[in-house]
Design a protein around this motif. Structure first.
Motif, PDB file in Angstrom:
ATOM      1  N   UNK A   4       0.452  -0.938   0.138  1.00 29.79           N
ATOM      2  CA  UNK A   4      -0.401   0.213   0.349  1.00 29.79           C
ATOM      3  C   UNK A   4       0.954   1.598   0.383  1.00 29.79           C
ATOM      4  N   UNK A   5       2.196   0.917   0.440  1.00 33.84           N
ATOM      5  CA  UNK A   5       3.351   2.337   0.780  1.00 33.84           C
ATOM      6  C   UNK A   5       3.894   2.421  -0.330  1.00 33.84           C
ATOM      7  N   UNK A  40       8.340  -3.798 -11.645  1.00 39.39           N
ATOM      8  CA  UNK A  40       8.160  -2.796 -11.865  1.00 39.39           C
ATOM      9  C   UNK A  40       8.677  -1.611 -11.248  1.00 39.39           C
ATOM     10  N   UNK A  41       8.952  -0.376 -11.698  1.00 37.59           N
ATOM     11  CA  UNK A  41      10.024   0.557 -10.491  1.00 37.59           C
ATOM     12  C   UNK A  41       8.136   0.870  -9.137  1.00 37.59           C
ATOM     13  N   UNK A  42       8.443   1.372  -8.736  1.00 38.70           N
ATOM     14  CA  UNK A  42       6.887   2.311  -8.593  1.00 38.70           C
ATOM     15  C   UNK A  42       7.857   3.453  -7.278  1.00 38.70           C
ATOM     16  N   UNK A  43       7.035   4.062  -6.906  1.00 39.48           N
ATOM     17  CA  UNK A  43       7.634   4.981  -6.141  1.00 39.48           C
ATOM     18  C   UNK A  43       7.040   5.204  -4.978  1.00 39.48           C
ATOM     19  N   UNK A  44       7.797   5.012  -3.576  1.00 42.06           N
ATOM     20  CA  UNK A  44       7.219   4.764  -2.212  1.00 42.06           C
ATOM     21  C   UNK A  44       6.686   6.117  -2.641  1.00 42.06           C
ATOM     22  N   UNK A  45       5.531   6.372  -1.530  1.00 42.94           N
ATOM     23  CA  UNK A  45       3.930   6.749  -0.976  1.00 42.94           C
ATOM     24  C   UNK A  45       4.729   8.747  -0.493  1.00 42.94           C
TER      25      UNK A  45
END
Length: 99
Positions: A4-5, A40-45
């Motif tokens: 979720x983050x 997948x490249x992800x952005x931390x919130x």
């Protein structure tokens, strides 16, 4: 399933209509940190506010990445100095006599 983050870079870019290459460039400059989740490249919130600030500088004010890097560095220095000034004022108040 993603934690979720984080949010996938491609989802964020589609939603806010910015280029994925811009986000990857921010990472290359060391302005943000991305994580890899399920390949997948992800952005931390916690990085979203910074990305929004940088995208405003880039897209609305037409400031290039070198300029954004310089602005970010200067803003960090200002924040550091503000903390130091506050600490010095607190120390100084210990030595001031009550009026």
């Amino acid at each position: 399933m993603l934690p979720e983050d984080v949010i996938r870079v491609e989802e964020y870019c589609l939603k806010y209509m910015i280029e994925e290459t811009f986000v990857f460039s921010l990472e290359e400059y060391g302005l943000i940190e991305l994580v890899v989740v399920e390949e997948s490249k992800c952005i931390p919130l916690h990085q979203l506010q910074a990305i929004e600030k940088f995208s405003n500088l880039y897209y609305e004010l037409n400031i290039n990445l070198d300029g954004i890097d310089a602005i970010s560095h200067l803003l960090q220095k200002i924040e550091t100095m503000q903390v130091e000034i506050k600490q010095l004022k607190n120390q100084l108040s210990l030595y001031e006599s009550p009026s």
